[in-house]
Enzyme design. Structure first.
Site, PDB file in Angstrom:
ATOM      1  N   ARG A 115       0.842  -1.187   0.000  1.00  0.00           N
ATOM      2  CA  ARG A 115       0.000   0.000   0.000  1.00  0.00           C
ATOM      3  C   ARG A 115       0.886   1.250   0.000  1.00  0.00           C
ATOM      4  NH1 ARG A 115      -4.531   2.319   2.517  1.00  0.00           N
ATOM      5  NH2 ARG A 115      -5.595   0.473   3.049  1.00  0.00           N
ATOM      6  N   THR A 156      -1.084   7.663  -0.886  1.00  0.00           N
ATOM      7  CA  THR A 156      -2.291   7.644  -1.722  1.00  0.00           C
ATOM      8  C   THR A 156      -3.243   6.513  -1.340  1.00  0.00           C
ATOM      9  OG1 THR A 156      -1.286   6.144  -3.299  1.00  0.00           O
ATOM     10  CG2 THR A 156      -0.937   8.494  -3.685  1.00  0.00           C
ATOM     11  N   ASP A 189       2.652 -11.849   9.309  1.00  0.00           N
ATOM     12  CA  ASP A 189       3.425 -11.897  10.549  1.00  0.00           C
ATOM     13  C   ASP A 189       3.273 -13.242  11.233  1.00  0.00           C
ATOM     14  OD1 ASP A 189       4.432  -9.370  10.299  1.00  0.00           O
ATOM     15  OD2 ASP A 189       3.029  -8.432  11.704  1.00  0.00           O
ATOM     16  N   ASP A 243      -2.450 -10.284  11.624  1.00  0.00           N
ATOM     17  CA  ASP A 243      -1.645 -10.111  10.416  1.00  0.00           C
ATOM     18  C   ASP A 243      -1.166 -11.484   9.953  1.00  0.00           C
ATOM     19  OD1 ASP A 243       0.708  -9.764   8.692  1.00  0.00           O
ATOM     20  OD2 ASP A 243       0.371  -7.636   9.101  1.00  0.00           O
TER      21      ASP A 243
END
Ligand code: URA
Length: 206
Positions: free
Chosen positions: A102, A106, A200, A197
């Site tokens: 990401r 933006t 992770d 996550d």
């Protein structure tokens, strides 16, 4: 767009292990692989078949084989956790990789690595375990369509309603196979209740 939730008791059993915060990385990784077998089986359940005449040790018989090639695309990082199950089930599959992150300014998906095989005429399975906003999956679908893919199924572990709605708008032709459709997204775009996550937890980078 079709969304299939895999409600098989084994799938839900494995999902519970993944959701549990006390599940450590080795078991998390193994369980992801086990769940991926069931998800990939569902994602290929509507594959075309080609008839094939063979001989068993006893007599000739009519059988069938897969009617088209399969390409598996792993979206980094968490998609890597599903790839062993996919290639175990489909040893002939060609493999693609899609690295996206990401852009913090933006909020748009930003490519950092892609490598795709030929995909014309293939069933393309995109491994994107956490369908959160849908931005990465929609981006991956854009990429594979540019390479000629027309038959795409996304393989997800947990999906958020927001991501499914986004995909319906951007890629209504893409089928989604998922073990769960959860409640919503947190302000940090984590799926709730989710499993945290996934990258992770798979790779021990907590
Ligand atoms: N990616 C994850 O790993 N987890 C989420 O909940 C959302 C996106």
């Amino acid at each position: 767009m079709s969304v299939t939730q895999v409600d098989h008791p084994l799938a839900q059993h494995y999902l519970t292990t993944l959701r549990d915060r006390n599940t450590a990385t080795p078991l998390f990784r193994e369980t992801t692989r086990r769940l991926a077998y069931l998800l990939v089986a569902e994602a290929t359940s509507d594959m075309p078949r080609t008839p094939k005449q063979i001989e068993t040790p006893l007599e000739p018989t009519s059988a069938s084989v897969l009617g088209k090639p399969i390409v598996v695309v792993a979206v980094f990082r968490a998609g890597l956790g599903l790839i062993d199950a996919a290639t175990d089930l489909i040893p002939n599959a060609r493999i693609g990789y899609a690295g996206v992150q990401r852009n913090e300014e933006t909020a748009e998906p930003m490519e950092y690595y892609t490598k795709f095989p030929t995909m014309t005429d293939a069933r393309v399975l995109i491994l994107e375990p956490m369908l959160a906003t849908g931005g990465s999956l929609a981006w991956a679908c854009d990429q594979v369509k540019q390479k000629g893919a027309t038959d795409i199924t996304a393989v997800c572990v947990v999906s958020a309603p927001e991501g499914i709605a986004f995909m319906k708008g951007r890629h209504p032709d893409v089928r989604i196979v998922t073990a769960a459709i959860d409640r919503d997204l947190s302000e940090n775009f984590y799926i709730r209740p989710g499993l945290g996550d996934m990258g992770d937890r798979l790779f021990g980078t907590v």
